[in-house]
Design a protein around this motif. Structure first.
Motif, PDB file in Angstrom:
ATOM      1  N   UNK A  15       0.836  -1.205   0.000  1.00  0.00           N
ATOM      2  CA  UNK A  15       0.000   0.000   0.000  1.00  0.00           C
ATOM      3  C   UNK A  15       0.869   1.252   0.000  1.00  0.00           C
ATOM      4  N   UNK A  16       0.702   2.063  -1.022  1.00  0.00           N
ATOM      5  CA  UNK A  16       1.472   3.305  -1.143  1.00  0.00           C
ATOM      6  C   UNK A  16       0.551   4.492  -0.899  1.00  0.00           C
ATOM      7  N   UNK A  17       0.883   5.360   0.052  1.00  0.00           N
ATOM      8  CA  UNK A  17       0.000   6.483   0.383  1.00  0.00           C
ATOM      9  C   UNK A  17      -0.188   7.432  -0.792  1.00  0.00           C
ATOM     10  N   UNK A  18      -1.281   8.167  -0.739  1.00  0.00           N
ATOM     11  CA  UNK A  18      -1.515   9.228  -1.701  1.00  0.00           C
ATOM     12  C   UNK A  18      -0.391  10.252  -1.633  1.00  0.00           C
ATOM     13  N   UNK A 179     -10.125  12.007  -0.933  1.00  0.00           N
ATOM     14  CA  UNK A 179     -10.578  10.702  -0.465  1.00  0.00           C
ATOM     15  C   UNK A 179     -10.208   9.633  -1.491  1.00  0.00           C
ATOM     16  N   UNK A 180      -9.655   8.497  -1.053  1.00  0.00           N
ATOM     17  CA  UNK A 180      -9.373   7.416  -2.003  1.00  0.00           C
ATOM     18  C   UNK A 180     -10.646   6.945  -2.698  1.00  0.00           C
ATOM     19  N   UNK A 181     -10.492   6.531  -3.937  1.00  0.00           N
ATOM     20  CA  UNK A 181     -11.618   6.003  -4.718  1.00  0.00           C
ATOM     21  C   UNK A 181     -11.561   4.476  -4.672  1.00  0.00           C
ATOM     22  N   UNK A 244      -9.280   0.865 -13.847  1.00  0.00           N
ATOM     23  CA  UNK A 244      -8.965   2.118 -14.548  1.00  0.00           C
ATOM     24  C   UNK A 244      -9.456   3.354 -13.816  1.00  0.00           C
ATOM     25  N   UNK A 245     -10.410   3.204 -12.902  1.00  0.00           N
ATOM     26  CA  UNK A 245     -11.011   4.395 -12.299  1.00  0.00           C
ATOM     27  C   UNK A 245     -10.870   4.472 -10.783  1.00  0.00           C
ATOM     28  N   UNK A 246     -10.142   3.539 -10.183  1.00  0.00           N
ATOM     29  CA  UNK A 246     -10.079   3.524  -8.723  1.00  0.00           C
ATOM     30  C   UNK A 246      -8.657   3.360  -8.220  1.00  0.00           C
ATOM     31  N   UNK A 247      -8.461   3.768  -6.977  1.00  0.00           N
ATOM     32  CA  UNK A 247      -7.194   3.521  -6.280  1.00  0.00           C
ATOM     33  C   UNK A 247      -7.156   2.108  -5.724  1.00  0.00           C
ATOM     34  N   UNK A 248      -8.320   1.609  -5.330  1.00  0.00           N
ATOM     35  CA  UNK A 248      -8.459   0.269  -4.768  1.00  0.00           C
ATOM     36  C   UNK A 248      -9.704  -0.361  -5.376  1.00  0.00           C
ATOM     37  N   UNK A 323      -7.153  -1.314   7.263  1.00  0.00           N
ATOM     38  CA  UNK A 323      -5.837  -0.720   7.533  1.00  0.00           C
ATOM     39  C   UNK A 323      -5.147  -0.209   6.278  1.00  0.00           C
ATOM     40  N   UNK A 324      -5.281  -0.938   5.164  1.00  0.00           N
ATOM     41  CA  UNK A 324      -4.654  -0.488   3.916  1.00  0.00           C
ATOM     42  C   UNK A 324      -5.264   0.823   3.440  1.00  0.00           C
ATOM     43  N   UNK A 325      -6.577   0.956   3.547  1.00  0.00           N
ATOM     44  CA  UNK A 325      -7.218   2.209   3.135  1.00  0.00           C
ATOM     45  C   UNK A 325      -6.776   3.378   4.011  1.00  0.00           C
ATOM     46  N   UNK A 326      -6.584   3.121   5.292  1.00  0.00           N
ATOM     47  CA  UNK A 326      -6.127   4.195   6.186  1.00  0.00           C
ATOM     48  C   UNK A 326      -4.722   4.659   5.794  1.00  0.00           C
ATOM     49  N   UNK A 327      -3.853   3.700   5.482  1.00  0.00           N
ATOM     50  CA  UNK A 327      -2.501   4.075   5.053  1.00  0.00           C
ATOM     51  C   UNK A 327      -2.548   4.798   3.713  1.00  0.00           C
ATOM     52  N   UNK A 328      -3.308   4.281   2.773  1.00  0.00           N
ATOM     53  CA  UNK A 328      -3.434   4.912   1.464  1.00  0.00           C
ATOM     54  C   UNK A 328      -3.940   6.343   1.586  1.00  0.00           C
TER      55      UNK A 328
END
Length: 414
Positions: A15-18, A179-181, A244-248, A323-328
């Motif tokens: 997981x790589x942060x924004x 916000x992550x998509x 193609x349209x999301x981070x996750x 947890x991955x979404x929080x880090x991202x």
């Protein structure tokens, strides 16, 4: 099968942060609740902004009152009254006092507050019956924070106290991570939407709604894409669109070893690198995790192929995806689920190959916390029982926990 802790570490490593420079936006302060700071906030103001009183009483010079006792009180002349919000400019002279109220600015020359409980007032004279300590009840300018120093750090999630700090620092807008998509799709010929008639053999696509809710609660933007039948071409197109349209991307179903489980094969065909294809967790063993390179970013798109059983999908979300979404999202160093130790109310069985996550109720008692299994049976398709739970008890591989013994518990829905 990867052990749970190993899978968790692998996922966080992937997981790589924004990016704090490019994945940021400015929002009004009243719209910033729950958002994550993309840059430190630096204020030009001292906190407190000036010396002020922490109590109702009298502003005095300590030298005038240091000898006061009930037997030998000190009398001072009250020369002004200072309510909160006023700006006293007349210096306090020897033998003088100023009536002052909580939060009010000290007059020049005053260095100590005598609380009103230790005084008696008659006309323009106040009697000090007890000596205060030097600088008592004075909140000194800059004692909380000095102008120019970082006020709030990047990576902090903005809750009520931080919002209040930003308001006090006169920051009507704040720079936060976007916000992550998160794209969400469900796989299976048997799935129908909640508003469609349910035919024999069909199931309502509850995972779409549960996962969208969890994603939103985690602070990301869900992109629900609906259900996709178990046809390779259709599924390949849907997954490609999601990537193609999301981070996750979160898909549920199609990741086991059945004849209609195509997800892992399609991920490889689309150029994904599969890092995990099974985890030693019960429920939730058939978890697939893959990454896809993103041409416009150094960050990869993260793909989670969750199990189709509703409880398994939610348990794997809480343990690995959240947890991955929080880090991202840019949150700093607080990705881990919330754990507590509790006393088991009844025997908790173990599995010989997988770490067991048993859902139940966590309640405080005189010894700390107590954990009790919910009624209704622990089946990975039983959403009814899971809806009554607020925690998951973790039972190690091959190590059952007897009633009365301590058990590690993970909070959910928190």
């Amino acid at each position: 099968m990867l052990p749970v802790d190993c899978a968790y570490t692998t996922i966080l490593d992937l997981t790589q942060p924004l990016d704090p420079q490019y994945d940021r936006e400015t929002v009004p302060l009243l719209a910033a609740a729950g958002r994550i700071l993309a840059a430190p906030v630096i204020s030009p103001l001292d906190f407190p902004h000036w010396d002020n009183s922490a109590m109702d009483g009298y502003a005095v010079r300590y030298a005038d009152v240091q000898t006061a006792t009930p037997d030998r009180p000190v009398q001072l002349t009250v020369v002004m009254e200072i309510p909160a919000g006023s700006h006293p400019q007349t210096p306090l002279q020897a033998g003088q006092a100023a009536r002052i109220f909580t939060g009010a600015m000290l007059p020049p020359g005053a260095d100590t507050i005598v609380i009103q409980e230790h005084t008696q007032r008659q006309g323009d004279t106040v009697t000090i019956q007890q000596a205060p300590y030097p600088q008592a009840f004075v909140r000194h300018q800059g004692s909380f924070h000095r102008a120019g120093a970082p006020l709030l750090p990047a990576g902090m999630q903005l809750q009520a106290a931080a919002i209040a700090v930003l308001a006090a620092a006169q920051c009507p807008q704040v720079t936060v991570y976007r916000r992550p998509r998160v794209a969400i799709l469900s796989t299976g010929d048997e799935l129908v939407a909640p508003d469609r008639p349910l035919q024999p053999g069909q199931l309502v696509d509850s995972n779409q709604y549960a996962l969208a809710t969890l994603v939103q609660q985690t602070g990301a933007n869900p992109l629900p894409l609906g259900s996709v039948p178990d046809r390779p071409d259709t599924l390949r197109a849907a997954i490609a669109q999601a990537i193609s349209q999301a981070d996750v991307v979160l898909s549920s179903g199609g990741v086991s070893v059945g004849d209609y489980d195509y997800v892992a094969q399609i991920l490889t065909e689309l150029g994904g690198t599969i890092a995990i294809n099974a985890v030693a967790i019960k429920p939730g063993k058939p978890l697939t995790v893959a990454t896809f390179p993103t041409p416009a970013s150094a960050r990869s798109t993260l793909y989670f192929g969750l199990p189709g059983n509703p409880v398994s999908a939610l348990v794997t979300y809480w343990r690995f995806v959240q947890p991955a979404l929080k880090k991202l999202a840019g949150l700093a160093n607080t990705w881990e689920p919330t754990w507590v130790w509790a006393t088991a109310h009844q025997d908790l069985p173990s599995d010989q190959r997988r770490e067991s996550y048993l859902w139940g109720g966590l309640t405080p008692d005189t010894q700390g916390y107590r954990f009790a299994l919910v009624a209704g049976g622990h089946n990975s398709g039983n959403l009814i029982s899971l809806a009554q739970a607020n925690a998951l008890a973790i039972v190690p591989v091959g190590t059952p926990i007897a009633a009365g013994e301590p058990v590690r518990v993970m909070l959910i829905n928190a």
